[in-house]
Design an enzyme around this catalytic site. Sequence first.
Site, PDB file in Angstrom:
ATOM      1  N   SER A   1       8.041 -47.048  35.481  1.00  0.00           N
ATOM      2  CA  SER A   1       7.515 -46.068  34.535  1.00  0.00           C
ATOM      3  C   SER A   1       6.265 -45.421  35.109  1.00  0.00           C
ATOM      4  O   SER A   1       5.528 -46.048  35.888  1.00  0.00           O
ATOM      5  CB  SER A   1       7.174 -46.749  33.204  1.00  0.00           C
ATOM      6  OG  SER A   1       6.455 -45.871  32.350  1.00  0.00           O
TER       7      SER A   1
ATOM      8  N   TYR B   1       3.197 -53.959  29.031  1.00  0.00           N
ATOM      9  CA  TYR B   1       4.359 -53.200  29.503  1.00  0.00           C
ATOM     10  C   TYR B   1       4.079 -52.567  30.864  1.00  0.00           C
ATOM     11  O   TYR B   1       4.876 -52.702  31.800  1.00  0.00           O
ATOM     12  CB  TYR B   1       4.713 -52.124  28.485  1.00  0.00           C
ATOM     13  CG  TYR B   1       5.805 -51.186  28.915  1.00  0.00           C
ATOM     14  CD1 TYR B   1       7.145 -51.581  28.877  1.00  0.00           C
ATOM     15  CD2 TYR B   1       5.513 -49.896  29.353  1.00  0.00           C
ATOM     16  CE1 TYR B   1       8.149 -50.719  29.278  1.00  0.00           C
ATOM     17  CE2 TYR B   1       6.511 -49.031  29.758  1.00  0.00           C
ATOM     18  CZ  TYR B   1       7.836 -49.443  29.710  1.00  0.00           C
ATOM     19  OH  TYR B   1       8.825 -48.581  30.111  1.00  0.00           O
TER      20      TYR B   1
END
Length: 313
Positions: A188, A201
Amino acid sequence: METFLENAFILFGIFTICKIFLQITKCLKYLILTKWVGVPNSFFQSLGEWAVITGGTDGIGKAYAHEFAKRGLNIVLISRTKEKLIKVANEIEQASGRKVKTIQVNFIKRDIYQHIKENLRGLEIGVLVNNVGMMQEPNPCRFLEMYDIDKTLDDIINVNVISVAKMTQLVLPKMKERQKGLILNISSGVANAPCPLYGLYSSTKIFMERFSRGCQAEYGSKGIIIQCLMPYAVASAMSQVKPGILAKSAKEFVRNSLDCTFLGDQSHGCLSHEIMAYVNGKIPHWIIYNDAFLDKIRDYLQNHARDYRNSQP
């Protein structure tokens, strides 16, 4: 002293010019590969008969499954929901005529990999997409504000970290034997820098980047491509955004990212996200690393997520 300063300015100018040149070269590579050249379907077909996609029933994973089937590969879908597996498998078979095999597992658990291994036995796997992932709830939040923090810690590490290493362990040996293969690890853009409110995350996603680049250094000479993709906004149920100027649809991002296969061990998958990464890297951290700003961003994003969920059928 004047000579020293003059030389220092000359060196700084050369460094700046080189950096700008490298950025322009990278942009040109994106344009050439995604707009004019691309990667031929025959390349992916030459890697092996099957593409394995984790988290393959939604969002980016589902888009990769459809795209690789379209490009001539059979598909192995791995996900936790039987109904979704059956539905997506039928869609792919009807649209492409390719074979689809499904494996139902929950990546939250660690005792699933022998079952996966048995179901992959005998398949000539040319492509692995490590796509499965999860975020904390509420999304976003400070570390101590996560629901059921002990369980969340275990679950996110199992899904975002352990699955990548274990799936690579299962698939890489045969790729090494055949001297060819492609492993795409879907990280990401939030892994580019410490990301408050998504701290856990984003930390798991930087593991994917380091793991991918390390493995590429170890096995790239064996004819295997191991690439980390670091997208920013891609429309999906997990990201809770809709397609727009900056947010790519999953289908569009996947198509662009596959044309970036030869761009190296790390890529943002498309030119617009590469530009976003560059701009994001220029923002001073002190602007966003303060409580007042974080509180406003948290409230805005949580409200946005709630509105998104309420708008879904």
